[in-house]
Motif scaffolding. Structure first.
Motif, PDB file in Angstrom:
ATOM      1  N   TRP A  57     -12.908  23.558  24.215  1.00  0.00           N
ATOM      2  CA  TRP A  57     -13.156  22.106  24.098  1.00  0.00           C
ATOM      3  C   TRP A  57     -11.974  21.319  24.644  1.00  0.00           C
ATOM      4  O   TRP A  57     -12.149  20.384  25.435  1.00  0.00           O
ATOM      5  CB  TRP A  57     -13.414  21.752  22.641  1.00  0.00           C
ATOM      6  N   MET A  58     -10.764  21.710  24.216  1.00  0.00           N
ATOM      7  CA  MET A  58      -9.573  20.993  24.688  1.00  0.00           C
ATOM      8  C   MET A  58      -9.379  21.164  26.185  1.00  0.00           C
ATOM      9  O   MET A  58      -8.955  20.241  26.873  1.00  0.00           O
ATOM     10  CB  MET A  58      -8.345  21.473  23.906  1.00  0.00           C
ATOM     11  N   LYS A  59      -9.707  22.352  26.678  1.00  0.00           N
ATOM     12  CA  LYS A  59      -9.597  22.593  28.116  1.00  0.00           C
ATOM     13  C   LYS A  59     -10.539  21.663  28.874  1.00  0.00           C
ATOM     14  O   LYS A  59     -10.160  21.056  29.883  1.00  0.00           O
ATOM     15  CB  LYS A  59      -9.925  24.055  28.414  1.00  0.00           C
ATOM     16  N   GLN A  60     -11.773  21.522  28.374  1.00  0.00           N
ATOM     17  CA  GLN A  60     -12.728  20.627  29.030  1.00  0.00           C
ATOM     18  C   GLN A  60     -12.269  19.180  28.967  1.00  0.00           C
ATOM     19  O   GLN A  60     -12.407  18.424  29.926  1.00  0.00           O
ATOM     20  CB  GLN A  60     -14.114  20.756  28.403  1.00  0.00           C
ATOM     21  N   ARG A  61     -11.706  18.790  27.815  1.00  0.00           N
ATOM     22  CA  ARG A  61     -11.212  17.423  27.696  1.00  0.00           C
ATOM     23  C   ARG A  61     -10.094  17.153  28.702  1.00  0.00           C
ATOM     24  O   ARG A  61     -10.004  16.068  29.292  1.00  0.00           O
ATOM     25  CB  ARG A  61     -10.718  17.156  26.277  1.00  0.00           C
TER      26      ARG A  61
ATOM     27  N   LEU B 282      -8.419  14.723  33.859  1.00  0.00           N
ATOM     28  CA  LEU B 282      -7.977  14.867  35.247  1.00  0.00           C
ATOM     29  C   LEU B 282      -9.016  14.289  36.207  1.00  0.00           C
ATOM     30  O   LEU B 282      -8.684  13.569  37.152  1.00  0.00           O
ATOM     31  CB  LEU B 282      -7.724  16.341  35.564  1.00  0.00           C
ATOM     32  N   GLU B 283     -10.296  14.595  35.959  1.00  0.00           N
ATOM     33  CA  GLU B 283     -11.352  14.053  36.809  1.00  0.00           C
ATOM     34  C   GLU B 283     -11.392  12.534  36.741  1.00  0.00           C
ATOM     35  O   GLU B 283     -11.517  11.850  37.762  1.00  0.00           O
ATOM     36  CB  GLU B 283     -12.705  14.625  36.392  1.00  0.00           C
ATOM     37  N   LEU B 284     -11.246  12.003  35.523  1.00  0.00           N
ATOM     38  CA  LEU B 284     -11.257  10.551  35.353  1.00  0.00           C
ATOM     39  C   LEU B 284     -10.081   9.919  36.089  1.00  0.00           C
ATOM     40  O   LEU B 284     -10.231   8.870  36.731  1.00  0.00           O
ATOM     41  CB  LEU B 284     -11.200  10.211  33.859  1.00  0.00           C
TER      42      LEU B 284
ATOM     43  N   SER C  48     -10.303   7.412  39.106  1.00  0.00           N
ATOM     44  CA  SER C  48      -9.759   6.091  38.802  1.00  0.00           C
ATOM     45  C   SER C  48      -9.009   5.509  39.995  1.00  0.00           C
ATOM     46  O   SER C  48      -9.026   4.296  40.223  1.00  0.00           O
ATOM     47  CB  SER C  48      -8.813   6.175  37.604  1.00  0.00           C
ATOM     48  N   VAL C  49      -8.315   6.358  40.725  1.00  0.00           N
ATOM     49  CA  VAL C  49      -7.548   5.890  41.879  1.00  0.00           C
ATOM     50  C   VAL C  49      -8.465   5.171  42.867  1.00  0.00           C
ATOM     51  O   VAL C  49      -8.097   4.165  43.474  1.00  0.00           O
ATOM     52  CB  VAL C  49      -6.831   7.070  42.555  1.00  0.00           C
TER      53      VAL C  49
ATOM     54  N   ARG D 230     -19.145  17.037  36.890  1.00  0.00           N
ATOM     55  CA  ARG D 230     -19.215  18.454  36.524  1.00  0.00           C
ATOM     56  C   ARG D 230     -20.304  18.718  35.490  1.00  0.00           C
ATOM     57  O   ARG D 230     -21.059  19.670  35.604  1.00  0.00           O
ATOM     58  CB  ARG D 230     -17.862  18.936  35.978  1.00  0.00           C
ATOM     59  N   HIS D 231     -20.362  17.895  34.436  1.00  0.00           N
ATOM     60  CA  HIS D 231     -21.322  18.171  33.367  1.00  0.00           C
ATOM     61  C   HIS D 231     -22.187  16.950  33.010  1.00  0.00           C
ATOM     62  O   HIS D 231     -22.954  17.008  32.038  1.00  0.00           O
ATOM     63  CB  HIS D 231     -20.593  18.659  32.113  1.00  0.00           C
ATOM     64  N   ASN D 232     -22.051  15.859  33.740  1.00  0.00           N
ATOM     65  CA  ASN D 232     -22.870  14.650  33.560  1.00  0.00           C
ATOM     66  C   ASN D 232     -22.635  13.925  32.244  1.00  0.00           C
ATOM     67  O   ASN D 232     -23.356  12.985  31.908  1.00  0.00           O
ATOM     68  CB  ASN D 232     -24.369  14.981  33.679  1.00  0.00           C
TER      69      ASN D 232
END
Length: 636
Positions: free
Chosen positions: A203-207, A212-214, A218-219, A277-279
């Motif tokens: 769970w923490m890894k996905q968060r 990182l994706e966000l 964001s840039v 990745r997961h919608n």
């Protein structure tokens, strides 16, 4: 057989008379039985009554879709063992609904006989004391065997459950392993806790991947010159902001929506940001404009204040550390943070990152002491699809690659195995990483911050830590003072913790404040916060005895002995020799994960045996001499 008949007599007496001998039964079971009695749960029933099916079950599963996606692969890894020993593994949501049930066919058929099926609500209110419902109530791992179940329908079952929590401590659900009583396995609790830990790590890894994706998106999202935009994560903290806002607000990263409103920024509109990745939802894009009702507090000149998310306090010892961090943060050199467990090493590492030129990049934390050695390489380096049996379909981006453009925090670096020391040294030298199963090198731009409670220089001399890696990391060392060296900060730390968690402030009498200041705090700030949690839940009239027991253990032992010998009707079990002696908040942070599991198993056995070491040793199937040696090792 004798133990089972005794337990059955205890159950019958409680059901018929409401009387219970607490020395014969686990405290959590006792508490649960009393709750069931108050809630008028039928002890002669206990089959599932509320069962979702069809669209209702689909909706319930969808609400916990991320939990299922992370939990089921972890269960599948252990499915051969689960089938061989005749058990079933279940995933339960925070409301107590069984979302998934997998396992051996005969066990599933037996479960079906009591309506223990997918979609059933398996809480204390529905079926009485059980591992799932009681774990939800107690917020801790628990085992319930045979007639410890409040309802007869489950008397032939052995069940083990543990809560699954997110990084903030919130409840995500429960993992449970159950079997017919005759097929109960001695390592079932260890299996459940391993599963819960693995799911929490996933769970923490996905968060972290979501963050990182966000940040990467964001840039592109926030740099639109005609609009002022802010990107928040799901916790509504700023991840990125338009250039105007970055110039307007010092230390903008990590601020909340409420804090930004204090600068006179008014929200115009917002839009959700979904993962490719997961919608799932990973954040919010918010357009802001200067407000007309409040003058903004703008910092236009001068260097921004050093951002530290913890409590700075007033002590000279920690003020010196903060001044050192201000000098270190703007550089790009590697750092090693030395400090005892519980002194806030990760918080300091985060502060270095937040005040560095890399603040807009990811901060990726890795606890080297918590990752099994056989998984260390894949966790750090990642792997490509098909790299080994069990590898994910799309592979896995390792922690080194996740930290690219930002900071990698290696906690407990002294625990890293020798083979990985060589591999890590090569990465730090060449600034390139090759995932397992791949031939393509990936360039890395990372700053490494390591932390340890050990003496790395001594480990080098003992040959357990490579000297070349030591010098590669040991560029800018930072030493954190223990709490006993900054005791004047204790009141402010307590106040900070209460405000951070939305608690009412603790009003301690002067005599109890003196006790806190007199204590040496071997667990440091982590122990202090655990004490605060304990004080919040125990009655005020017990505060004095609790704190005296913490700071003056000899006084407690004397009190316990006199109580046992002088009052036949009182048994406080506070003296030496009882498993319950240690405060509930005690947890030796220096233990490795497998040792923590072993310690927890020993505690459970002692609770089951009513404090009898010989019976507990027999339950665990180990010689008494070995058991006593482990009691000493784990300070039980």
């Amino acid at each position: 057989m004798f133990e089972e008949s005794v337990s059955l007599r205890v159950w019958k007496r409680f059901v018929q008379e409401g009387v219970i001998d607490s020395a014969r039964i686990n405290k959590r079971i006792t508490e649960s039985w009393h709750r069931c009695k108050r809630n008028q749960v039928n002890p002669y029933a206990g089959t599932g009554q509320v069962v979702l099916s069809g669209d209702a079950l689909k909706r319930q599963k969808e609400s916990s879709r991320h939990l299922l996606e992370l939990a089921l692969p972890q269960i599948d890894r252990l499915s051969p063992f689960i089938h061989d020993v005749g058990m079933i593994a279940l995933v339960i949501d925070p409301e107590g609904y069984v979302l998934s049930m997998r396992g051996e066919k005969r066990a599933l058929l037996a479960a079906n006989e009591i309506n223990f099926v997918e979609g059933v609500r398996w809480t204390e209110e529905e079926v009485g004391t059980n591992a799932i419902g009681t774990a939800l109530m107690a917020k801790e791992a628990i085992m319930v065997n045979g007639t410890e179940h409040y309802s007869v329908a489950s008397h032939h079952w052995s069940c083990f459950a543990a809560p699954i929590r997110d990084e903030a401590g919130g409840l995500l659900g429960v993992i449970d392993v159950s079997s017919p009583l005759e097929r109960s396995h001695p390592q079932a609790m260890a299996i459940v806790m391993t599963l819960a830990y693995s799911i929490e790590q996933a769970w923490m890894k996905q968060r972290q991947q979501d963050e990182l994706e966000l940040l990467q998106r964001s840039v592109l999202l926030a740099d639109e010159p005609e609009r002022q935009l802010v990107v928040y994560n799901k916790e509504e903290r700023v991840v990125y902001a338009s250039a105007d806002i970055r110039r307007l607000i010092a230390g903008w990263s990590g601020r909340t929506r409420r804090e930004l409103a204090e600068y006179g920024l008014m929200e115009v509109r917002q839009a959700p940001v979904f993962s490719v990745r997961h919608n799932g939802l990973i954040g919010w894009l918010v357009e802001v404009a200067p407000g007309s009702t409040r003058a903004p507090r703008i910092f236009l000149s001068g260097s921004p204040a050093f951002q530290f998310k913890g409590e700075k306090g007033t002590s000279a010892a920690f003020a010196s550390v903060l001044r050192e961090l201000e000098r270190i943060a703007p550089t790009d050199s590697n750092v090693v943070i030395y400090g005892e467990s519980g002194t806030g090493k990760e918080l300091v590492a985060q502060a270095i990152h937040d005040n560095s030129p890399r603040r807009e990049g990811p901060f990726v934390a890795v606890n080297c002491g918590a990752i099994p050695r056989e998984l260390m390489e894949s966790e750090l380096f990642g792997y490509v699809e098909g790299a080994f049996t069990g590898a994910r379909r799309r592979g896995y981006k390792g922690k080194l690659a996740q930290a690219n453009g930002g900071t990698l925090f290696l906690d407990e670096i002294g625990e890293i195995p020798a083979a990985m020391q060589v591999a890590l040294l090569r990465v730090l030298q060449e600034r390139k990483v090759t995932p397992i199963g791949s031939t393509e090198e990936q360039s890395l731009d990372i700053r490494v911050i390591a932390a340890t409670h050990r003496n790395l220089r001594q480990q080098v001399s003992e040959g357990t830590f490579r000297e070349d890696l030591y010098y590669r990391l040991h560029v800018l060392p930072v030493s954190l003072p223990p709490l006993r060296a900054r005791k004047e900060d204790i009141p402010l730390l307590i106040l900070h913790y209460c405000r951070k968690n939305g608690y009412a402030e603790l009003e301690l009498p002067d005599v109890l404040q003196k006790e806190l200041l007199a204590y040496d705090w071997p667990g440091n700030i982590r122990e202090l916060y655990n004490v605060v949690e304990r004080l919040r839940v125990i009655p005020r009239e017990d505060w004095k005895r609790f704190l005296f027991g913490l700071t003056q253990p000899d006084w407690i032992e004397d009190f316990s002995v006199s109580t046992h010998s002088g009052q036949s009707g009182t048994d406080l079990r506070l003296g030496a020799g009882h498993a319950a002696n240690k405060p509930a908040f005690y947890e030796p942070d220096s233990l490795r994960y497998r040792e923590q599991l072993e310690r927890q198993t020993i505690i459970q056995a002692l609770e089951k045996s009513g404090g009898s070491a010989s019976v507990a040793a027999e339950l665990l199937g180990i010689p008494r001499s070995t058991f006593y040696r482990k009691l000493k090792k784990y300070r039980l």
